[in-house]
Design a protein around this motif. Structure first.
Motif: not given
Length: 330
Positions: A12-14, A76-83, A88-91, A93-101
């Motif tokens: 998850a490192e940028p 998915l939760r583990g992926w977000l937690a690692a990021m 990583l900025a919340r924006t 993370l929100a975009r990546r959640v939208a992509a996955v959804r």
């Protein structure tokens, strides 16, 4: 639920390189990209961002494995937690959640999965920070800075330098006058701007077009560039592009960003950077001047009124600050 070991941390490192997905995952990604492009009419930039986000998920959960058919909500939760842990900025993370959804919903509709683990995935709340907005005087000083560069260039014999100065002044005026995104401005062709009617036809996200007005100063700046600047940079590769780079090709977003950043830095009294500052500023000044929220939404090309509403908070903050400074019992 997947029996795969939970991946954590490094993927998850940028800055980490993202391994290629498995052949099946890669095939599903390409099919999804085709869906986004041809059925959802998403821009190439959006498709590329979604593809990159999903490749990142596959690399984090199971490098080299078939991930998309088995990934579950805990993955998915583990992926977000690692990021989030990686900063990583919340924006983002929100975009990546939208992509996955959207991807998981598509997999289910296509019959590639029988469930949708993203339904239980919560999107992080966006940052509460408000966009940088220039005060009226700062905006005038920025545009005066551009005009001063034109005057300085006119004193010399370098036709290219003069043309570039005229172009930069026109771009700054048009960004502020229309509140357009920088990508929309550099994508303008000559026929997209009607100087007599003072309107520009912009192509925004999802190839949605809108017509926006602009004022006299922007019209004069664009006319000067078109008549006295553009011919000096024109080449056989220029095509119909309104704004040209020094070598005659279409002006790029990075070039505009560099110009805006130099101008903002020259002000000396703002931390704002980037062309989006002028978009934020235009929207806020419109609301401060009495424009209604729907009008600003149309001008900016926002599909949702909620996106435009952030500027009401900016305006209220400006009003509150002015009240504190001016009212004797504030």
């Amino acid at each position: 639920m997947s029996t795969r070991p939970r991946a954590t941390g490094p993927a998850a490192e940028p800055s980490a390189a993202v391994p290629a997905p498995s052949p099946r995952d890669a095939a599903w990604l390409e099919a999804y990209a085709e869906h986004l492009t041809h059925e959802r009419n998403r821009s190439p930039r959006t498709v590329s961002a979604y593809r990159a986000d999903l490749r990142h998920l596959a690399a984090h959960v199971g490098p080299g494995q078939d991930v998309f058919a088995e990934v579950d909500v805990e993955d998915l939760r583990g992926w977000l937690a690692a990021m989030a842990h990686a900063g990583l900025a919340r924006t983002t993370l929100a975009r990546r959640v939208a992509a996955v959804r959207t991807f998981m919903a598509w997999l289910r509709r296509e019959g590639l999965r029988h469930d949708d683990p993203a339904l239980r995935l919560r999107s992080p709340r966006p940052d509460s920070s408000l966009p940088h907005v220039l005060q009226d005087l700062q905006t005038r000083r920025l545009l005066d800075w551009a005009e001063a560069r034109v005057a300085e260039a006119e004193e010399g014999d370098d036709a290219v330098a003069r043309a570039v100065a005229l172009r930069d002044a026109a771009v700054l005026e048009l960004l502020y006058a229309t509140g357009a995104r920088v990508a929309e401005v550099v994508a303008l062709d000559r026929d997209d701007v009607d100087l007599e009617r003072r309107v520009a036809t912009l192509t925004g996200k999802g190839d949605r077009q809108r017509t926006v007005p602009f004022g006299g100063p922007a019209a004069r700046a664009v006319h000067l560039w078109s008549s006295a600047g553009r011919p000096a940079l024109l080449t056989g590769e220029s095509g119909p592009a309104l704004f040209l780079g020094a070598r005659g090709g279409r002006l790029g977003v990075r070039q505009v960003r560099a110009v805006v950043d130099r101008g903002l830095e020259a002000l000396g009294d703002t931390a704002a950077r980037g062309p989006h500052t002028l978009r934020h500023t235009a929207a806020t000044h419109l609301l401060d001047g009495g424009a209604d929220l729907r009008t600003v939404q149309e001008l900016l090309g926002h599909s949702s009124l909620r996106t435009t509403q952030v500027y009401t908070h900016v305006s209220i903050d400006r009003l509150r600050e002015g009240y504190r400074q001016a009212h004797p019992r504030a």
